[in-house]
Design a protein around this motif. Structure first.
Motif, PDB file in Angstrom:
ATOM      1  N   GLY A 161       3.274  -2.741 -12.326  1.00  0.00           N
ATOM      2  CA  GLY A 161       2.115  -1.870 -12.411  1.00  0.00           C
ATOM      3  C   GLY A 161       0.883  -2.417 -11.709  1.00  0.00           C
ATOM      4  O   GLY A 161      -0.124  -1.723 -11.575  1.00  0.00           O
ATOM      5  N   GLY A 166       0.599  -3.100  -8.635  1.00  0.00           N
ATOM      6  CA  GLY A 166       0.445  -2.457  -7.329  1.00  0.00           C
ATOM      7  C   GLY A 166       1.245  -3.161  -6.240  1.00  0.00           C
ATOM      8  O   GLY A 166       0.948  -3.034  -5.054  1.00  0.00           O
ATOM      9  N   LYS A 167       2.279  -3.864  -6.651  1.00  0.00           N
ATOM     10  CA  LYS A 167       3.058  -4.688  -5.706  1.00  0.00           C
ATOM     11  C   LYS A 167       3.740  -3.858  -4.618  1.00  0.00           C
ATOM     12  O   LYS A 167       3.624  -4.165  -3.435  1.00  0.00           O
ATOM     13  CB  LYS A 167       4.101  -5.465  -6.514  1.00  0.00           C
ATOM     14  CG  LYS A 167       4.648  -6.673  -5.829  1.00  0.00           C
ATOM     15  CD  LYS A 167       5.322  -7.612  -6.792  1.00  0.00           C
ATOM     16  CE  LYS A 167       5.844  -6.970  -8.049  1.00  0.00           C
ATOM     17  NZ  LYS A 167       6.840  -5.928  -7.820  1.00  0.00           N
ATOM     18  N   THR A 168       4.446  -2.808  -5.056  1.00  0.00           N
ATOM     19  CA  THR A 168       5.179  -1.992  -4.091  1.00  0.00           C
ATOM     20  C   THR A 168       4.212  -1.284  -3.136  1.00  0.00           C
ATOM     21  O   THR A 168       4.398  -1.292  -1.918  1.00  0.00           O
ATOM     22  CB  THR A 168       6.072  -0.975  -4.839  1.00  0.00           C
ATOM     23  OG1 THR A 168       6.914  -1.707  -5.729  1.00  0.00           O
ATOM     24  CG2 THR A 168       6.925  -0.181  -3.883  1.00  0.00           C
ATOM     25  N   THR A 169       3.181  -0.700  -3.704  1.00  0.00           N
ATOM     26  CA  THR A 169       2.167  -0.021  -2.890  1.00  0.00           C
ATOM     27  C   THR A 169       1.531  -1.002  -1.897  1.00  0.00           C
ATOM     28  O   THR A 169       1.383  -0.698  -0.711  1.00  0.00           O
ATOM     29  CB  THR A 169       1.039   0.538  -3.804  1.00  0.00           C
ATOM     30  OG1 THR A 169       1.646   1.231  -4.880  1.00  0.00           O
ATOM     31  CG2 THR A 169       0.116   1.459  -3.053  1.00  0.00           C
ATOM     32  N   GLN A 215      10.757   4.135  -4.296  1.00  0.00           N
ATOM     33  CA  GLN A 215       9.321   4.187  -3.974  1.00  0.00           C
ATOM     34  C   GLN A 215       9.051   3.490  -2.628  1.00  0.00           C
ATOM     35  O   GLN A 215       8.327   4.007  -1.786  1.00  0.00           O
ATOM     36  CB  GLN A 215       8.565   3.477  -5.098  1.00  0.00           C
ATOM     37  CG  GLN A 215       7.058   3.653  -5.072  1.00  0.00           C
ATOM     38  CD  GLN A 215       6.405   2.790  -6.156  1.00  0.00           C
ATOM     39  OE1 GLN A 215       7.056   2.375  -7.122  1.00  0.00           O
ATOM     40  NE2 GLN A 215       5.131   2.524  -6.001  1.00  0.00           N
ATOM     41  N   ASP A 265     -11.263   0.028  -6.050  1.00  0.00           N
ATOM     42  CA  ASP A 265     -11.950   1.310  -5.918  1.00  0.00           C
ATOM     43  C   ASP A 265     -12.297   1.871  -7.297  1.00  0.00           C
ATOM     44  O   ASP A 265     -13.074   2.807  -7.410  1.00  0.00           O
ATOM     45  CB  ASP A 265     -11.066   2.314  -5.154  1.00  0.00           C
ATOM     46  CG  ASP A 265      -9.660   2.396  -5.753  1.00  0.00           C
ATOM     47  OD1 ASP A 265      -9.057   1.336  -5.994  1.00  0.00           O
ATOM     48  OD2 ASP A 265      -9.169   3.518  -5.972  1.00  0.00           O
ATOM     49  N   GLU A 270      -5.144   4.471  -3.375  1.00  0.00           N
ATOM     50  CA  GLU A 270      -3.689   4.617  -3.420  1.00  0.00           C
ATOM     51  C   GLU A 270      -3.088   4.864  -2.042  1.00  0.00           C
ATOM     52  O   GLU A 270      -1.895   4.709  -1.840  1.00  0.00           O
ATOM     53  CB  GLU A 270      -3.329   5.761  -4.359  1.00  0.00           C
ATOM     54  CG  GLU A 270      -3.743   5.457  -5.795  1.00  0.00           C
ATOM     55  CD  GLU A 270      -3.173   6.451  -6.782  1.00  0.00           C
ATOM     56  OE1 GLU A 270      -1.994   6.332  -7.108  1.00  0.00           O
ATOM     57  OE2 GLU A 270      -3.926   7.353  -7.205  1.00  0.00           O
TER      58      GLU A 270
HETATM   59  P1  GDP Z   1       4.191  -2.298  -8.988  1.00  0.00           P
HETATM   60  O1  GDP Z   1       4.871  -1.994 -10.285  1.00  0.00           O
HETATM   61  O2  GDP Z   1       3.414  -3.571  -9.065  1.00  0.00           O
HETATM   62  O3  GDP Z   1       5.075  -2.223  -7.802  1.00  0.00           O
HETATM   63  O4  GDP Z   1       3.030  -1.183  -8.838  1.00  0.00           O
HETATM   64  P2  GDP Z   1       2.937   0.099  -7.890  1.00  0.00           P
HETATM   65  O5  GDP Z   1       2.851  -0.298  -6.467  1.00  0.00           O
HETATM   66  O6  GDP Z   1       3.986   1.077  -8.276  1.00  0.00           O
HETATM   67  O7  GDP Z   1       1.509   0.629  -8.301  1.00  0.00           O
HETATM   68  C1  GDP Z   1       1.192   1.079  -9.622  1.00  0.00           C
HETATM   69  C2  GDP Z   1       0.138   2.193  -9.529  1.00  0.00           C
HETATM   70  O8  GDP Z   1      -1.088   1.670  -9.052  1.00  0.00           O
HETATM   71  C3  GDP Z   1       0.525   3.292  -8.551  1.00  0.00           C
HETATM   72  O9  GDP Z   1       0.185   4.531  -9.100  1.00  0.00           O
HETATM   73  C4  GDP Z   1      -0.329   2.994  -7.314  1.00  0.00           C
HETATM   74  O10 GDP Z   1      -0.629   4.142  -6.570  1.00  0.00           O
HETATM   75  C5  GDP Z   1      -1.579   2.424  -7.968  1.00  0.00           C
HETATM   76  N1  GDP Z   1      -2.325   1.526  -7.048  1.00  0.00           N
HETATM   77  C6  GDP Z   1      -1.900   0.437  -6.380  1.00  0.00           C
HETATM   78  N2  GDP Z   1      -2.904  -0.131  -5.688  1.00  0.00           N
HETATM   79  C7  GDP Z   1      -4.020   0.608  -5.921  1.00  0.00           C
HETATM   80  C8  GDP Z   1      -5.393   0.524  -5.501  1.00  0.00           C
HETATM   81  O11 GDP Z   1      -5.834  -0.374  -4.760  1.00  0.00           O
HETATM   82  N3  GDP Z   1      -6.232   1.487  -5.965  1.00  0.00           N
HETATM   83  C9  GDP Z   1      -5.803   2.492  -6.809  1.00  0.00           C
HETATM   84  N4  GDP Z   1      -6.704   3.376  -7.217  1.00  0.00           N
HETATM   85  N5  GDP Z   1      -4.536   2.588  -7.220  1.00  0.00           N
HETATM   86  C10 GDP Z   1      -3.646   1.668  -6.793  1.00  0.00           C
END
Ligand code: GDP
Length: 297
Positions: free
Chosen positions: A111, A113-116, A148, A252, A278
């Motif tokens: 959660g 934001g790793k994948t993003t 994803q 942000d 995002e």
């Molecule tokens: P992971 O579980 O670490 O891979 O997390 P995800 O990449 O799935 O990101 C989790 C949520 O955080 C998603 O809904 C992303 O769109 C959101 N997210 C990631 N980075 C950012 C950011 O810099 N700003 C915002 N507002 N949302 C983000």
């Protein structure tokens, strides 16, 4: 807006001292009391607050400041200098490998934001550094994570290497490195598995991937909204597997700022990128000086 409370309080405090033609130690003391509160309220690590206040106080009551023509302004400059130092002074770029590919391991809790951020980073390296990245889906525990990343890859037209979820992440990475070699990808970005909490199994898996891939960078992705927790997570990951830098996401949002101001001091590892949304272009190199200017207005 990020840092809003901190910015308001610090600017208010510093305004009082800026115009003063003469300042006393008592003025500095009073100011630093307010600065201390502002930092604590922004969820900055207590030890970091203490050291910051001590350094700024010592520098501010120095002879050259007190006797100068514009002591107030000098004190404000000292606060800005020290705030910048806290966040790392200079922007530190990516350590590219002398021999391709450069391997970047992305680690962090679920959660964060790793994948993003993996996608954003691939996009940024292609755009700004002219690289041909390969994204690797090594998070086999959250099936949606692979999908994803594939969606992100499609959207960006950046290749994604995946082998499903029935195979060990270490094997996926081994195959991915082979593929990168064949396809002449000069950067390999590995999206590793996250967990809700740090646990031994996860750390062992990350160590195994690190051993196999000898990454040039290990980026910890942390959510800036989690403040002090982000700092603890950073410390734990660094102690266990060693990180080379931090990508701080969700700046942000209305984060108070604690993570941004504490991580560097606590871990000695620089924040290299900040996530500002995002979308796939919402990743920026982190500039400590600009951030300090933003906070101080
Ligand atoms: P992971 O579980 O670490 O891979 O997390 P995800 O990449 O799935 O990101 C989790 C949520 O955080 C998603 O809904 C992303 O769109 C959101 N997210 C990631 N980075 C950012 C950011 O810099 N700003 C915002 N507002 N949302 C983000």
């Amino acid at each position: 807006m990020a840092f809003e409370g901190l910015a308001q309080r610090l600017q208010g405090t510093l305004q009082k001292i800026t115009g003063k033609g003469k300042i006393s130690e008592a003025d500095v003391k009073e100011m630093m009391r307010e600065v201390r509160f502002a930092l604590i309220e922004a969820d900055v690590n207590l030890k970091v607050v203490k050291e910051f206040v001590k350094t700024v106080s010592e520098r501010s009551v120095g002879q050259d400041v007190m006797k100068s023509l514009t002591p107030g302004q000098q004190v404000v400059k000292i606060v800005k200098d020290e705030l910048t130092k806290l966040m790392g002074e200079e922007q530190s770029g990516i350590q590219f490998a002398r021999k391709s590919p450069t391997v970047i391991m992305m680690v962090g809790l679920q959660g964060a934001g790793k994948t993003t951020t993996s996608g954003k980073l691939a996009n940024s390296l292609r755009k700004r550094n002219n690289k041909q990245p390969l994204l690797v889906a090594a998070d086999v525990y959250r099936p949606a994570a692979i999908q994803q990343l594939e969606t992100i890859g499609k959207q960006l037209t950046i290749p994604v290497f995946s082998m499903g979820t029935d195979i060990s992440p270490v094997e996926i990475v081994r195959q991915a490195l082979k593929k990168a070699d064949e396809d002449h990808n000069d950067v390999v970005i590995i999206d590793t598995a996250g967990r809700l909490h740090i646990d031994e199994t996860l750390m062992q898996e990350l160590k195994d991937i690190r051993e196999l891939s000898s990454p040039d960078e290990v980026f910890l992705v942390v959510d800036s909204m989690t403040g002090q927790d982000a700092v603890n997570v950073a410390k734990n990951f660094d102690d266990a597997i060693g990180i080379t830098g931090v990508a701080l996401t969700k700046l942000d949002g209305d984060t108070r700022g604690g993570a941004a101001l504490s991580i560097r001091s606590v871990t000695q590892k620089p924040i290299k990128y900040v996530g500002m949304g995002e979308k796939m272009d919402a990743l920026e190199p982190f500039h400590p000086e600009r951030m300090a200017s933003r906070i101080l207005g």
